[in-house]
Design a protein around this motif. Sequence first.
Motif, PDB file in Angstrom:
ATOM      1  N   VAL A 128     -22.945  15.176 -13.312  1.00 19.39           N
ATOM      2  CA  VAL A 128     -21.983  16.089 -12.706  1.00 19.39           C
ATOM      3  C   VAL A 128     -22.712  16.676 -11.502  1.00 19.39           C
ATOM      4  O   VAL A 128     -23.791  17.244 -11.645  1.00 19.39           O
ATOM      5  CB  VAL A 128     -21.582  17.205 -13.680  1.00 19.39           C
ATOM      6  CG1 VAL A 128     -20.658  18.206 -12.994  1.00 19.39           C
ATOM      7  CG2 VAL A 128     -20.927  16.606 -14.916  1.00 19.39           C
ATOM      8  N   VAL A 129     -22.123  16.493 -10.316  1.00 14.11           N
ATOM      9  CA  VAL A 129     -22.805  16.929  -9.100  1.00 14.11           C
ATOM     10  C   VAL A 129     -22.010  18.061  -8.443  1.00 14.11           C
ATOM     11  O   VAL A 129     -20.790  17.989  -8.325  1.00 14.11           O
ATOM     12  CB  VAL A 129     -22.957  15.748  -8.114  1.00 14.11           C
ATOM     13  CG1 VAL A 129     -23.682  16.193  -6.852  1.00 14.11           C
ATOM     14  CG2 VAL A 129     -23.691  14.593  -8.784  1.00 14.11           C
ATOM     15  N   ILE A 130     -22.729  19.064  -8.012  1.00 18.30           N
ATOM     16  CA  ILE A 130     -22.130  20.329  -7.558  1.00 18.30           C
ATOM     17  C   ILE A 130     -21.117  20.197  -6.425  1.00 18.30           C
ATOM     18  O   ILE A 130     -20.166  20.962  -6.345  1.00 18.30           O
ATOM     19  CB  ILE A 130     -23.241  21.324  -7.145  1.00 18.30           C
ATOM     20  CG1 ILE A 130     -22.718  22.743  -7.012  1.00 18.30           C
ATOM     21  CG2 ILE A 130     -23.913  20.883  -5.851  1.00 18.30           C
ATOM     22  CD1 ILE A 130     -22.533  23.427  -8.317  1.00 18.30           C
ATOM     23  N   ASP A 131     -21.305  19.219  -5.557  1.00 11.43           N
ATOM     24  CA  ASP A 131     -20.271  18.992  -4.550  1.00 11.43           C
ATOM     25  C   ASP A 131     -20.364  17.624  -3.891  1.00 11.43           C
ATOM     26  O   ASP A 131     -21.363  16.929  -4.020  1.00 11.43           O
ATOM     27  CB  ASP A 131     -20.173  20.149  -3.551  1.00 11.43           C
ATOM     28  CG  ASP A 131     -20.924  19.958  -2.253  1.00 11.43           C
ATOM     29  OD1 ASP A 131     -21.552  18.909  -2.062  1.00 11.43           O
ATOM     30  OD2 ASP A 131     -20.860  20.868  -1.425  1.00 11.43           O
ATOM     31  N   ASP A 132     -19.312  17.234  -3.203  1.00 16.65           N
ATOM     32  CA  ASP A 132     -19.206  15.875  -2.675  1.00 16.65           C
ATOM     33  C   ASP A 132     -20.345  15.495  -1.728  1.00 16.65           C
ATOM     34  O   ASP A 132     -20.828  14.374  -1.753  1.00 16.65           O
ATOM     35  CB  ASP A 132     -17.873  15.698  -1.937  1.00 16.65           C
ATOM     36  CG  ASP A 132     -16.691  15.733  -2.881  1.00 16.65           C
ATOM     37  OD1 ASP A 132     -16.871  15.419  -4.074  1.00 16.65           O
ATOM     38  OD2 ASP A 132     -15.581  16.067  -2.431  1.00 16.65           O
TER      39      ASP A 132
ATOM     40  N   LEU B  67     -13.348   7.802   0.876  1.00 15.17           N
ATOM     41  CA  LEU B  67     -13.745   6.669   1.710  1.00 15.17           C
ATOM     42  C   LEU B  67     -15.149   6.185   1.404  1.00 15.17           C
ATOM     43  O   LEU B  67     -15.636   5.239   1.999  1.00 15.17           O
ATOM     44  CB  LEU B  67     -13.646   7.060   3.187  1.00 15.17           C
ATOM     45  CG  LEU B  67     -12.258   7.522   3.646  1.00 15.17           C
ATOM     46  CD1 LEU B  67     -12.294   7.940   5.104  1.00 15.17           C
ATOM     47  CD2 LEU B  67     -11.230   6.419   3.438  1.00 15.17           C
ATOM     48  N   SER B  68     -15.808   6.890   0.519  1.00 14.53           N
ATOM     49  CA  SER B  68     -17.174   6.516   0.169  1.00 14.53           C
ATOM     50  C   SER B  68     -17.186   5.184  -0.561  1.00 14.53           C
ATOM     51  O   SER B  68     -16.170   4.682  -1.007  1.00 14.53           O
ATOM     52  CB  SER B  68     -17.754   7.613  -0.717  1.00 14.53           C
ATOM     53  OG  SER B  68     -18.798   7.110  -1.514  1.00 14.53           O
ATOM     54  N   ASN B  69     -18.354   4.630  -0.690  1.00 12.23           N
ATOM     55  CA  ASN B  69     -18.504   3.358  -1.384  1.00 12.23           C
ATOM     56  C   ASN B  69     -19.540   3.484  -2.491  1.00 12.23           C
ATOM     57  O   ASN B  69     -20.719   3.529  -2.216  1.00 12.23           O
ATOM     58  CB  ASN B  69     -18.946   2.296  -0.373  1.00 12.23           C
ATOM     59  CG  ASN B  69     -19.053   0.933  -1.006  1.00 12.23           C
ATOM     60  OD1 ASN B  69     -18.325   0.618  -1.936  1.00 12.23           O
ATOM     61  ND2 ASN B  69     -19.993   0.132  -0.519  1.00 12.23           N
ATOM     62  N   PRO B  70     -19.162   3.577  -3.732  1.00 13.53           N
ATOM     63  CA  PRO B  70     -17.780   3.581  -4.216  1.00 13.53           C
ATOM     64  C   PRO B  70     -17.108   4.923  -3.936  1.00 13.53           C
ATOM     65  O   PRO B  70     -17.806   5.899  -3.707  1.00 13.53           O
ATOM     66  CB  PRO B  70     -17.968   3.391  -5.724  1.00 13.53           C
ATOM     67  CG  PRO B  70     -19.256   4.089  -6.015  1.00 13.53           C
ATOM     68  CD  PRO B  70     -20.131   3.783  -4.824  1.00 13.53           C
ATOM     69  N   PRO B  71     -15.782   4.936  -4.001  1.00 13.03           N
ATOM     70  CA  PRO B  71     -15.076   6.211  -3.859  1.00 13.03           C
ATOM     71  C   PRO B  71     -15.527   7.176  -4.949  1.00 13.03           C
ATOM     72  O   PRO B  71     -15.750   6.751  -6.087  1.00 13.03           O
ATOM     73  CB  PRO B  71     -13.606   5.816  -4.059  1.00 13.03           C
ATOM     74  CG  PRO B  71     -13.544   4.365  -3.719  1.00 13.03           C
ATOM     75  CD  PRO B  71     -14.863   3.791  -4.127  1.00 13.03           C
ATOM     76  N   ILE B  72     -15.680   8.422  -4.597  1.00 14.35           N
ATOM     77  CA  ILE B  72     -16.258   9.384  -5.521  1.00 14.35           C
ATOM     78  C   ILE B  72     -15.199  10.097  -6.374  1.00 14.35           C
ATOM     79  O   ILE B  72     -14.223  10.633  -5.851  1.00 14.35           O
ATOM     80  CB  ILE B  72     -17.083  10.430  -4.752  1.00 14.35           C
ATOM     81  CG1 ILE B  72     -18.229   9.737  -3.992  1.00 14.35           C
ATOM     82  CG2 ILE B  72     -17.636  11.499  -5.685  1.00 14.35           C
ATOM     83  CD1 ILE B  72     -19.081  10.663  -3.160  1.00 14.35           C
ATOM     84  N   SER B  73     -15.418  10.106  -7.673  1.00 16.07           N
ATOM     85  CA  SER B  73     -14.579  10.906  -8.576  1.00 16.07           C
ATOM     86  C   SER B  73     -14.914  12.356  -8.342  1.00 16.07           C
ATOM     87  O   SER B  73     -16.084  12.734  -8.259  1.00 16.07           O
ATOM     88  CB  SER B  73     -14.887  10.565 -10.032  1.00 16.07           C
ATOM     89  OG  SER B  73     -14.523   9.249 -10.323  1.00 16.07           O
ATOM     90  N   THR B  74     -13.910  13.176  -8.233  1.00 20.16           N
ATOM     91  CA  THR B  74     -14.187  14.550  -7.827  1.00 20.16           C
ATOM     92  C   THR B  74     -13.092  15.485  -8.310  1.00 20.16           C
ATOM     93  O   THR B  74     -11.975  15.045  -8.597  1.00 20.16           O
ATOM     94  CB  THR B  74     -14.315  14.600  -6.284  1.00 20.16           C
ATOM     95  OG1 THR B  74     -14.805  15.871  -5.879  1.00 20.16           O
ATOM     96  CG2 THR B  74     -12.976  14.346  -5.615  1.00 20.16           C
TER      97      THR B  74
ATOM     98  N   ASP C 115     -24.612   1.456 -13.339  1.00 18.86           N
ATOM     99  CA  ASP C 115     -25.747   2.020 -14.068  1.00 18.86           C
ATOM    100  C   ASP C 115     -25.597   3.519 -14.322  1.00 18.86           C
ATOM    101  O   ASP C 115     -26.056   4.040 -15.322  1.00 18.86           O
ATOM    102  CB  ASP C 115     -27.037   1.777 -13.279  1.00 18.86           C
ATOM    103  CG  ASP C 115     -27.255   0.293 -12.997  1.00 18.86           C
ATOM    104  OD1 ASP C 115     -27.115  -0.508 -13.941  1.00 18.86           O
ATOM    105  OD2 ASP C 115     -27.536  -0.058 -11.831  1.00 18.86           O
ATOM    106  N   VAL C 116     -24.985   4.183 -13.356  1.00 17.30           N
ATOM    107  CA  VAL C 116     -24.828   5.636 -13.458  1.00 17.30           C
ATOM    108  C   VAL C 116     -23.442   6.030 -12.960  1.00 17.30           C
ATOM    109  O   VAL C 116     -22.996   5.525 -11.929  1.00 17.30           O
ATOM    110  CB  VAL C 116     -25.869   6.362 -12.578  1.00 17.30           C
ATOM    111  CG1 VAL C 116     -25.789   7.861 -12.802  1.00 17.30           C
ATOM    112  CG2 VAL C 116     -27.274   5.859 -12.847  1.00 17.30           C
ATOM    113  N   SER C 117     -22.791   6.899 -13.685  1.00 22.02           N
ATOM    114  CA  SER C 117     -21.512   7.432 -13.206  1.00 22.02           C
ATOM    115  C   SER C 117     -21.746   8.772 -12.539  1.00 22.02           C
ATOM    116  O   SER C 117     -22.680   9.497 -12.873  1.00 22.02           O
ATOM    117  CB  SER C 117     -20.539   7.608 -14.371  1.00 22.02           C
ATOM    118  OG  SER C 117     -19.985   6.370 -14.747  1.00 22.02           O
ATOM    119  N   VAL C 118     -20.879   9.076 -11.585  1.00 22.31           N
ATOM    120  CA  VAL C 118     -21.005  10.352 -10.881  1.00 22.31           C
ATOM    121  C   VAL C 118     -19.624  10.987 -10.719  1.00 22.31           C
ATOM    122  O   VAL C 118     -18.661  10.312 -10.370  1.00 22.31           O
ATOM    123  CB  VAL C 118     -21.642  10.143  -9.488  1.00 22.31           C
ATOM    124  CG1 VAL C 118     -21.491  11.397  -8.639  1.00 22.31           C
ATOM    125  CG2 VAL C 118     -23.109   9.747  -9.605  1.00 22.31           C
ATOM    126  N   VAL C 119     -19.577  12.272 -10.985  1.00 19.75           N
ATOM    127  CA  VAL C 119     -18.357  13.015 -10.662  1.00 19.75           C
ATOM    128  C   VAL C 119     -18.771  14.314  -9.997  1.00 19.75           C
ATOM    129  O   VAL C 119     -19.760  14.934 -10.375  1.00 19.75           O
ATOM    130  CB  VAL C 119     -17.492  13.250 -11.921  1.00 19.75           C
ATOM    131  CG1 VAL C 119     -18.288  13.902 -13.021  1.00 19.75           C
ATOM    132  CG2 VAL C 119     -16.264  14.089 -11.608  1.00 19.75           C
TER     133      VAL C 119
END
Lengths: 340, 340
Positions: free
Chosen positions: A247-251, A285-292, A271-275
């Motif tokens: 879980v990351v504090i911001d985009d 538009l990121s690669n991969p698109p970011i769950s947020t 390998d790792v998921s990120v939200v």
Amino acid sequence: MSVTIKDVARAAGVSPSTVSRVLSHHPKISPATVRKVREAMEALGYHPNIMAKSLVSKSTQTIGLVLPRSVEEFVNPFFSEVLRGMLACAQSAGYDVLMSSANSRPEELESVNRMILGRRVDGIILMAPRKADPLVDLLLEHDFPFVLLGRSLERSDLLCVNNNNVQAAFDATRHLIAQGHEHIGFVSGPPDMVVSEDRLEGYKRALAEAGLPFRQEWVMTAEMLQAGAFHATSLMMSQPERPTAFVVIDDVIAFGFIRQLYEAGMRVPDDVSVVSFNNIMLSELSNPPISTVDIGIYHLGYTTVQLLIRKLAGETITQPQIVLPHRLIVRGSSARQPDA
Amino acid sequence: MSVTIKDVARAAGVSPSTVSRVLSHHPKISPATVRKVREAMEALGYHPNIMAKSLVSKSTQTIGLVLPRSVEEFVNPFFSEVLRGMLACAQSAGYDVLMSSANSRPEELESVNRMILGRRVDGIILMAPRKADPLVDLLLEHDFPFVLLGRSLERSDLLCVNNNNVQAAFDATRHLIAQGHEHIGFVSGPPDMVVSEDRLEGYKRALAEAGLPFRQEWVMTAEMLQAGAFHATSLMMSQPERPTAFVVIDDVIAFGFIRQLYEAGMRVPDDVSVVSFNNIMLSELSNPPISTVDIGIYHLGYTTVQLLIRKLAGETITQPQIVLPHRLIVRGSSARQPDA
DNA sequence: ATGAAAGCGCTAACAC
DNA sequence: GTGTTAGCGCTTTCAT
């Protein structure tokens, strides 16, 4: 030089006070006079001098915006989007926005002091307040109208517009847990920001609810991502028991973090998921698109100014704390489940 | 209520004008008096009323900023970075910044009219001027001090701060050519922006210099990237003779474009190379990191305000056009050469 | 319904 | 050196 109210008065064959009354839509003034004056104004290209007006009326129709001092916050697209919302609201209410910038804490205080004591603005918006923010004390001391974008840790009676960040982080973490993750790390922002604390709290609660242990060694700070950055990330990820999701504090932080994961040989989401949080335009538009978690940035800005203007209009605010809804947006960065 | 110059005068046992003189660092005033007055100001917590001051002095110590109307330009990190530079300069010179926002062209004109005729600001910064910009005419008509961030197509005597965008695009295209690319496309921005035209021009020149043909069908516009977006991109890339590299008008567009290439099954830089402009912070954190021409955004903003302030100070500007240097930064998006 | 006059807080001649 | 006076352009009683 500039055309004044006197010129208009002379041209319309009335007195300056009559012109002033037309300007302020005074009720008892004859339609004929109104027309005469309007025509004269039009013909001369008259525009009222705001300085003179506000000198006597004690109102500037301007709101002051105290900008973030740090470069990171300033260049974060969150900031421009919130600004966009603020300006939209201010403009539709006939207010202008004056920006106060400062490089240091004392400069910031001085700048705000000038704004309020110099009567330059009618009210102030404070962005991303810190814990025990001296600006809040200053404003309170002068009994000056202001609204917080975010919330105060210390006082609950201040006007503010915020998200439920605890809940938002809870939701984000739950999403990862639902994907089957049991090893979930957290990447934080500046520790003195209230929002950092709130989101960490939500993360902890979700872990607890799922019976997962909270591990301090899986909490990274934004500073760790900076210089020694790569080292810290790759070190953590090379442990036998490593997080499979974060879980990351911001985009914006998420962008940097994902980059580092790639450099450490980790794929997202394989390998790792990120939200993360905010849903700035580029996260899609990121690669991969970011769950947020979309927190309605524009709306946040709009509502903040709206609340301030209501306050300035003398309205009694029954509900000082406005909490805006959020919504998790699942994208590629957390779509698939890890092989583990 | 608020403490005025009279209060200070009374407390210090002098006349209001003396206080005013102390405030403006008048030369011939006795040190003893200065001290007395300063103490009184301190004791009473005096701050000058800016409105009253500027009413008589006809100077507001404020510069007006005309913001981009379109959402796309506004949320582009280019904008916040340039704003950061502007504020830094304004602040160090003791100026405040007032923002004018508007949703439509007429609103924008009205807003600027209010700013200048209402004597709210001393000078104005115009961002990203369009071809035949009516705002320029308005400002010229009122003989109001202003500086362009960008350049005017029509007039070369206006104060402006810009990059050499033709050269920048030339350099970017040359870089791709040097990498062995012979099929190079171009992704443009809004066609009525001067910068779009300049960069397209540089691209064409580099092609010409290398003896490569210019192909209109390899020029995409930002609009094409929007809705029917995916279609246009994938269509172009499925042609037997397709571009192996693209010069893209700016980093944000590049983000979106790379995303579409991925969706069309193309890898960057393996199948297609990309180089863009601006070097916003996130271009380095992208995956792959984006090759881009750094145009010194912050510096651009800083210099623009600086030039305006010099003008306001009455300085004769011998060189009205300031051109800031740029520099190509090669990163992953154009690093390797295609197999072709 | 409209005009005359006072004054918002400050600066800038002009005196002394 | 410092005080006195007269506005800057506007709003706002108070008359009429």
